[in-house]
Design a protein around this motif. Structure first.
Motif, mmCIF file in Angstrom:
data_model
loop_
_atom_site.group_PDB
_atom_site.id
_atom_site.type_symbol
_atom_site.label_atom_id
_atom_site.label_comp_id
_atom_site.label_asym_id
_atom_site.label_seq_id
_atom_site.Cartn_x
_atom_site.Cartn_y
_atom_site.Cartn_z
ATOM 1 N N SER A 193 0.823 -1.205 0.000
ATOM 2 C CA SER A 193 0.000 0.000 0.000
ATOM 3 C C SER A 193 0.863 1.264 0.000
ATOM 4 O O SER A 193 0.579 2.219 -0.719
ATOM 5 C CB SER A 193 -0.928 -0.016 1.208
ATOM 6 N N LEU A 194 1.910 1.274 0.822
ATOM 7 C CA LEU A 194 2.823 2.419 0.859
ATOM 8 C C LEU A 194 3.500 2.630 -0.494
ATOM 9 O O LEU A 194 3.612 3.765 -0.971
ATOM 10 C CB LEU A 194 3.888 2.222 1.933
ATOM 11 N N ALA A 195 3.951 1.553 -1.106
ATOM 12 C CA ALA A 195 4.631 1.644 -2.392
ATOM 13 C C ALA A 195 3.687 2.191 -3.461
ATOM 14 O O ALA A 195 4.066 3.066 -4.252
ATOM 15 C CB ALA A 195 5.157 0.272 -2.807
ATOM 16 N N GLN A 202 11.853 -0.300 -1.759
ATOM 17 C CA GLN A 202 12.124 1.004 -1.154
ATOM 18 C C GLN A 202 11.156 1.274 -0.002
ATOM 19 O O GLN A 202 11.560 1.768 1.048
ATOM 20 C CB GLN A 202 12.009 2.111 -2.201
ATOM 21 N N ALA A 203 9.888 0.947 -0.189
ATOM 22 C CA ALA A 203 8.889 1.147 0.869
ATOM 23 C C ALA A 203 9.221 0.276 2.076
ATOM 24 O O ALA A 203 9.099 0.725 3.222
ATOM 25 C CB ALA A 203 7.492 0.829 0.347
ATOM 26 N N VAL A 208 12.089 1.882 3.973
ATOM 27 C CA VAL A 208 11.643 3.045 4.749
ATOM 28 C C VAL A 208 10.887 2.587 6.001
ATOM 29 O O VAL A 208 11.090 3.120 7.092
ATOM 30 C CB VAL A 208 10.767 3.977 3.889
ATOM 31 N N LEU A 209 10.040 1.577 5.857
ATOM 32 C CA LEU A 209 9.291 1.059 7.006
ATOM 33 C C LEU A 209 10.233 0.462 8.047
ATOM 34 O O LEU A 209 10.056 0.680 9.249
ATOM 35 C CB LEU A 209 8.260 0.027 6.551
ATOM 36 N N THR A 210 11.245 -0.250 7.615
ATOM 37 C CA THR A 210 12.243 -0.812 8.523
ATOM 38 C C THR A 210 13.004 0.301 9.236
ATOM 39 O O THR A 210 13.209 0.248 10.452
ATOM 40 C CB THR A 210 13.230 -1.718 7.756
#
Length: 92
Positions: free
Chosen positions: A9-11, A20-21, A24-26
């Motif tokens: 969903s973020l991507a 990449q998403a 970023v979440l990590t």
């Protein structure tokens, strides 16, 4: 929603790849853990506030035996929902 659904969903919403998403979440999780672990509050206006709270030492009771025991002081994490999160939860 699990982690992979969140990453997808973020991507999709941000126009980046899933890798990449996920990165970023990590990184967000790492920064959040590091900040709260050091006693710093993390505030995302409208969404949430995460902070470390101290629990005082107290006397507890074993429910099976009824024996009293001392519970040591400790730290915990407290998440407070912001206005947008509260509105979403209430269906508004």
């Amino acid at each position: 929603m699990n982690r992979s659904e969140l990453v997808s969903s973020l991507a999709e919403r941000s126009g980046v790849t899933q890798a990449q998403a996920d990165s970023v979440l990590t990184a967000f999780g790492d920064v959040l853990v590091e900040a709260v672990g050091s006693g710093e509050a993390v505030k995302l206006p409208g969404l949430m506030t995460v902070e470390r709270v101290e629990r005082a030492a107290r006397t507890g009771r074993n429910p099976r035996t009824g024996e009293t025991l001392e519970i040591a002081a400790s730290f915990g994490a407290k998440l407070t929902a912001g206005s947008k999160l509260k509105a979403a939860a209430s269906g508004s």
